[in-house]
Design a protein around this motif. Structure first.
Motif, PDB file in Angstrom:
ATOM      1  N   HIS A  70       5.284   4.568  -9.234  1.00 39.00           N
ATOM      2  CA  HIS A  70       5.544   5.132 -10.563  1.00 39.00           C
ATOM      3  C   HIS A  70       4.195   5.363 -11.212  1.00 39.00           C
ATOM      4  O   HIS A  70       3.176   4.857 -10.751  1.00 39.00           O
ATOM      5  CB  HIS A  70       6.416   4.193 -11.405  1.00 39.00           C
ATOM      6  CG  HIS A  70       5.701   2.989 -11.921  1.00 39.00           C
ATOM      7  ND1 HIS A  70       5.173   2.015 -11.077  1.00 39.00           N
ATOM      8  CD2 HIS A  70       5.409   2.588 -13.182  1.00 39.00           C
ATOM      9  CE1 HIS A  70       4.597   1.070 -11.806  1.00 39.00           C
ATOM     10  NE2 HIS A  70       4.716   1.398 -13.090  1.00 39.00           N
ATOM     11  N   ARG A  91       7.225   5.761   1.743  1.00 40.59           N
ATOM     12  CA  ARG A  91       6.793   5.928   0.351  1.00 40.59           C
ATOM     13  C   ARG A  91       7.929   6.531  -0.454  1.00 40.59           C
ATOM     14  O   ARG A  91       8.490   7.573  -0.071  1.00 40.59           O
ATOM     15  CB  ARG A  91       5.563   6.865   0.272  1.00 40.59           C
ATOM     16  CG  ARG A  91       4.268   6.231   0.751  1.00 40.59           C
ATOM     17  CD  ARG A  91       3.277   7.261   1.246  1.00 40.59           C
ATOM     18  NE  ARG A  91       3.789   7.943   2.428  1.00 40.59           N
ATOM     19  CZ  ARG A  91       3.780   7.430   3.663  1.00 40.59           C
ATOM     20  NH1 ARG A  91       3.277   6.225   3.873  1.00 40.59           N
ATOM     21  NH2 ARG A  91       4.282   8.108   4.692  1.00 40.59           N
ATOM     22  N   ALA A 103       9.226   7.242  -4.750  1.00 40.01           N
ATOM     23  CA  ALA A 103       8.644   7.373  -6.095  1.00 40.01           C
ATOM     24  C   ALA A 103       9.705   7.802  -7.086  1.00 40.01           C
ATOM     25  O   ALA A 103      10.733   8.375  -6.715  1.00 40.01           O
ATOM     26  CB  ALA A 103       7.494   8.387  -6.087  1.00 40.01           C
ATOM     27  N   ALA A 108       6.297  10.437 -11.275  1.00 40.46           N
ATOM     28  CA  ALA A 108       5.045   9.953 -10.688  1.00 40.46           C
ATOM     29  C   ALA A 108       4.148  11.108 -10.247  1.00 40.46           C
ATOM     30  O   ALA A 108       4.607  12.237 -10.045  1.00 40.46           O
ATOM     31  CB  ALA A 108       5.346   9.044  -9.487  1.00 40.46           C
ATOM     32  N   LYS A 109       2.871  10.797 -10.105  1.00 40.87           N
ATOM     33  CA  LYS A 109       1.915  11.770  -9.578  1.00 40.87           C
ATOM     34  C   LYS A 109       1.023  11.084  -8.545  1.00 40.87           C
ATOM     35  O   LYS A 109       0.672   9.908  -8.693  1.00 40.87           O
ATOM     36  CB  LYS A 109       1.057  12.360 -10.695  1.00 40.87           C
ATOM     37  CG  LYS A 109       1.836  13.274 -11.634  1.00 40.87           C
ATOM     38  CD  LYS A 109       0.933  13.963 -12.641  1.00 40.87           C
ATOM     39  CE  LYS A 109       1.735  14.925 -13.518  1.00 40.87           C
ATOM     40  NZ  LYS A 109       0.869  15.632 -14.496  1.00 40.87           N
ATOM     41  N   VAL A 110       0.652  11.846  -7.519  1.00 42.73           N
ATOM     42  CA  VAL A 110      -0.218  11.324  -6.457  1.00 42.73           C
ATOM     43  C   VAL A 110      -1.399  12.262  -6.278  1.00 42.73           C
ATOM     44  O   VAL A 110      -1.342  13.433  -6.660  1.00 42.73           O
ATOM     45  CB  VAL A 110       0.547  11.153  -5.129  1.00 42.73           C
ATOM     46  CG1 VAL A 110       1.773  10.263  -5.322  1.00 42.73           C
ATOM     47  CG2 VAL A 110       0.952  12.506  -4.552  1.00 42.73           C
ATOM     48  N   ALA A 162       5.458  14.282  -8.205  1.00 43.05           N
ATOM     49  CA  ALA A 162       6.288  13.672  -7.166  1.00 43.05           C
ATOM     50  C   ALA A 162       7.239  14.652  -6.475  1.00 43.05           C
ATOM     51  O   ALA A 162       7.365  14.613  -5.241  1.00 43.05           O
ATOM     52  CB  ALA A 162       7.052  12.487  -7.749  1.00 43.05           C
ATOM     53  N   ALA A 222       5.229  16.425  -4.012  1.00 40.27           N
ATOM     54  CA  ALA A 222       4.806  15.493  -2.966  1.00 40.27           C
ATOM     55  C   ALA A 222       5.937  15.233  -1.978  1.00 40.27           C
ATOM     56  O   ALA A 222       5.704  15.058  -0.774  1.00 40.27           O
ATOM     57  CB  ALA A 222       4.334  14.179  -3.597  1.00 40.27           C
ATOM     58  N   LEU A 223       7.188  15.222  -2.461  1.00 42.99           N
ATOM     59  CA  LEU A 223       8.333  15.071  -1.566  1.00 42.99           C
ATOM     60  C   LEU A 223       8.449  16.282  -0.647  1.00 42.99           C
ATOM     61  O   LEU A 223       8.651  16.140   0.570  1.00 42.99           O
ATOM     62  CB  LEU A 223       9.611  14.905  -2.393  1.00 42.99           C
ATOM     63  CG  LEU A 223      10.919  14.791  -1.608  1.00 42.99           C
ATOM     64  CD1 LEU A 223      10.965  13.487  -0.823  1.00 42.99           C
ATOM     65  CD2 LEU A 223      12.126  14.899  -2.550  1.00 42.99           C
ATOM     66  N   LEU A 239       5.959  11.901   0.300  1.00 39.66           N
ATOM     67  CA  LEU A 239       6.993  10.940  -0.082  1.00 39.66           C
ATOM     68  C   LEU A 239       8.206  11.107   0.835  1.00 39.66           C
ATOM     69  O   LEU A 239       8.496  12.204   1.326  1.00 39.66           O
ATOM     70  CB  LEU A 239       7.418  11.146  -1.528  1.00 39.66           C
ATOM     71  CG  LEU A 239       6.337  10.983  -2.597  1.00 39.66           C
ATOM     72  CD1 LEU A 239       6.899  11.323  -3.974  1.00 39.66           C
ATOM     73  CD2 LEU A 239       5.753   9.565  -2.588  1.00 39.66           C
ATOM     74  N   LEU A 258      12.765  10.452  -3.553  1.00 36.96           N
ATOM     75  CA  LEU A 258      12.665  10.237  -4.992  1.00 36.96           C
ATOM     76  C   LEU A 258      13.866   9.403  -5.405  1.00 36.96           C
ATOM     77  O   LEU A 258      14.981   9.606  -4.904  1.00 36.96           O
ATOM     78  CB  LEU A 258      12.672  11.563  -5.758  1.00 36.96           C
ATOM     79  CG  LEU A 258      11.494  12.517  -5.535  1.00 36.96           C
ATOM     80  CD1 LEU A 258      11.641  13.731  -6.446  1.00 36.96           C
ATOM     81  CD2 LEU A 258      10.172  11.825  -5.795  1.00 36.96           C
TER      82      LEU A 258
END
Length: 698
Positions: free
Chosen positions: A97, A114, A116, A120-122, A162, A165-166, A171, A174
């Motif tokens: 998160h 992983r 999230a 969230a941010k990565v 996020a 990223a998925l 990730l 989610l």
């Protein structure tokens, strides 16, 4: 009482939960990595534990490394958290998160799954501080998602939401609801499944020519920098070498960057931008009003940009102009600006549809009377601004904060048009207002502490970097550029051509040269400023060449000609022999002999003039810290970030050398080069210019 551990371990239904609790953002500070290693070992040794979860307490997962530790000796650790997580024989799930950046994402990549929350941010933003990911990020991320998307993320340093990223494959899922509970359930669901260890994956797939194409594409913006190219080399290793060999390349490249001039300058800039928010003489517990609604007076380019800033922050804003035509044009310009952002992909249509209605055009001062704050953004003339503030004083609520966007005019003279000068401060935006990060907050002689603090906070709410300035002609930022602007024009009188000066500054790292910038902003703006200053000071040094350009109708890009010539519909500057002729003519009329200039003299004449003026500004309490001025130059004037800022760069030459040159030019050129007392003191003490502070800070 013993301090609470920065990493906790507890077992919940067969899942070992590793919680990082190192406020405020769970950076990888002292004890965090060792704590993760110990927790993994504990989970590995406990037969009741079948899987593990790595999660952050508070508002974030792991927001990255502790930047204060870079460039300093660190105790050698036999095992890092990356190694322990990667080698775990029981599945580990990273539950993200807030932010998982830098070392935070690298730890997550060492986990086997992983998940999230959607907000969230990565990212791997190390390039932005002059280094590269040093915890295996350049080797694991490409293996997981492919070389091309990993390369783009690592070279730009951008934060990835996020949902994206998925899609990329960073990730696995989610989750909504309580992250901790969802992570425990997810960990239970993967028990017995094959371990997904990224370090065991083959080298990353990369299309032919990918790396050379990336080097070519960044050549302009990465000029004079090492880190972006080292990032490319590290990812290239991930696409061609076994994991262990790729890690060795990453370690070597990281070592080359960590103590480089570029990395030290970028770390300095990072901390300077955090220090600039501190105004030590304001009470820490000062209650501040909440800004829920705003108004902007003046729907021109600047006013429209300011209104967009409020809308972007989700704050309803009313836009008022002197004419219905001007208001309509302003609203159309805002709509067009948003549409361009959607077309470029930097904004979604849904975001535009959400923001545009927050800007409400209104036709009377009475319509803005209930707003919490109003920013005046009308023409840069004292009488015009005073008329606006008289109207604001008539209609606004007593507690409303009144801000002026003037770039140079005395705040107190504007505030004097009201019966509440304590509610007035400067909010000097830089063009384009919805894009440029700097907001110069100007304290007038009668500005209340509450208004000053609220204006500083408002800037941060709007996504700006708020920097304090005292009230004087040009305030801090623009005043510090007066010498720069003066010298660029005087050198042209003496024989340097605009295109040489522009080339020198672009080679130094500016995105554009100063004459090209003048053409973009309009030469008539500074023309009017010079006229005002001459009226106030008969000894003010006028600049006949740019004056002649304006008087000949050459006002810059908007008229198709200024210092350069422009083709219709094209902003590319073209050298114009007519300008050369005009320069020679004006110099001959003044009896100025023209000569050739070295590139070094061009650079030093421009920047030393400003270093000297910054010292004056600080010693007069008009800026608090030299590092604040560096922040202004980085975010207001395009000074190359990898050089740290004006005063940080100057320390690379040395205060004594700069003082000696300024003193020599004082002898040659006269009073405009008189060395400041502060510059002389720092030079004589062999001190650092970047550490200079205003007398009021003690």
């Amino acid at each position: 009482m013993a301090e609470a551990p920065v990493v906790r371990f507890e077992v919940v239904d067969g899942v070992g939960v590793i919680t990082v609790d190192y406020p405020p953002v769970n950076a990888l500070g002292p004890g965090v990595s060792d704590g993760i290693v110990a927790a993994v070992d504990q989970g590995e040794a406990d037969p009741a534990v079948r899987a593990m979860v790595l999660i952050g307490a508070g508002r974030s997962f792991i927001a990255g490394a502790d930047i204060r530790r870079f460039g300093k000796p660190r105790p050698a650790s036999p095992r890092r958290s990356y190694d322990a997580l990667d080698a775990a024989t029981k599945p580990v799930v990273a539950a993200i998160h807030g932010y998982a950046l830098g070392g935070g994402l690298e730890n997550a990549l060492c986990c086997h799954w992983r998940i999230a929350v959607p907000s969230a941010k990565v990212g791997l933003p190390e390039v932005l501080i002059g280094i590269l990911p040093g915890g295996g990020g350049t080797q694991r991320l490409p293996r997981l998602i492919g070389a091309k998307p990993a390369l783009e993320m690592i070279v730009t340093g951008r934060h990835v939401p996020a949902p994206e990223a998925l899609t990329l494959g960073i990730l696995d899922a989610l989750v909504e609801g309580d992250l901790r509970s969802e992570a425990i359930a997810f960990a239970q669901s993967v028990v017995g499944k094959p371990m997904r260890r990224i370090s065991a994956m083959p080298p990353a797939a990369a299309e032919p020519g990918l790396f050379e194409a990336m080097r070519t594409s960044i050549a302009r913006r990465a000029r004079n920098q090492q880190a972006p190219y080292h990032c490319i080399a590290a990812v290239e290793a991930a696409a061609s070498l076994p994991f262990a060999e790729g890690m060795a390349v990453e370690k070597r490249l990281f070592g080359e960057l960590e103590n480089s001039d570029e990395a030290r300058a970028l770390r300095y800039a990072f901390f300077a931008e955090r220090e600039v928010a501190r105004i030590p003489f304001l009470p820490k517990d000062l209650p501040l009003p909440e800004i829920r609604t705003a108004a902007v007076v003046g729907a021109g380019t600047m006013g429209g940009g300011i209104a967009m800033g409020f809308a972007d922050a989700g704050i309803p804003v009313k836009l008022l102009d002197a004419s219905a035509e001007g208001l309509a044009k302003g609203v159309a310009r805002i709509r067009d600006n948003y549409a361009v952002s959607v077309k470029r992909g930097s904004l979604t249509q849904a975001q535009m549809d959400q923001r545009l209605p927050l800007v409400e055009p209104v036709e009377s001062y009475e319509a803005i009377a209930g707003c919490d704050v109003v920013i005046e953004a009308v023409f840069e003339q004292l009488d015009v601004k005073q008329a606006v503030f008289a109207e604001l004083d008539r209609v606004m609520q007593p507690e409303a904060i009144l801000l002026t966007n003037t770039s140079a005019i005395d705040i107190d003279r504007i505030a004097g048009a009201t019966r509440r000068p304590e509610m007035v401060a400067g909010a000097h935006y830089f063009a384009p207002a919805n894009v440029m990060k700097l907001l110069e907050v100007v304290e007038g002689p009668r500005t209340s502490p509450t208004v000053l603090a609220t204006a500083m906070k408002l800037g941060r709410t709007l996504g700006k970097i708020s920097a304090y300035a005292g009230n004087c002609d040009g305030f801090a930022a623009n005043r510090s550029r007066i010498g720069f602007t003066m010298e660029q024009n005087i050198m042209v009188e003496e024989g340097a051509l605009p295109e040489q000066i522009d080339r020198v500054m672009v080679d130094f790292g500016y995105p554009m040269g100063p004459f090209a910038v003048n053409d973009m902003s309009g030469l008539d703006v500074s023309y009017l400023t010079r006229r005002r200053r001459q009226a106030e000071d008969p000894n003010y040094r006028m600049l006949p060449i740019p004056d002649r350009l304006v008087e000949a109708g050459r006002k810059g890009q908007k008229t198709g000609a200024g210092w350069y010539r422009y083709e219709k519909g094209d902003r590319t500057p073209h050298v114009d022999p007519e300008v050369h002729r005009l320069i020679r003519e004006a110099a001959a009329e003044q009896g100025i002999a023209q000569r050739a200039f070295s590139d070094e003299e061009v650079l030093h004449r421009l920047l030393f003039a400003s270093v000297n003026e910054v010292c004056r500004i600080i010693e007069e309490d008009k800026a608090l810290r030299a590092s604040d001025m560096d922040v202004m130059w980085l975010n207001g004037f395009g000074f190359p970030r990898y050089r740290g800022g004006l005063m940080f760069w100057a320390d690379g030459i040395g205060a004594r050398a700069i003082y000696n040159q300024v003193a020599a030019w004082h002898q040659r050129y006269g009073d405009r080069w008189r060395p400041s007392a502060l510059l002389q003191r720092i030079a004589e003490a062999d001190g650092l210019l970047r550490e200079a502070k205003a007398p009021r800070l003690g």
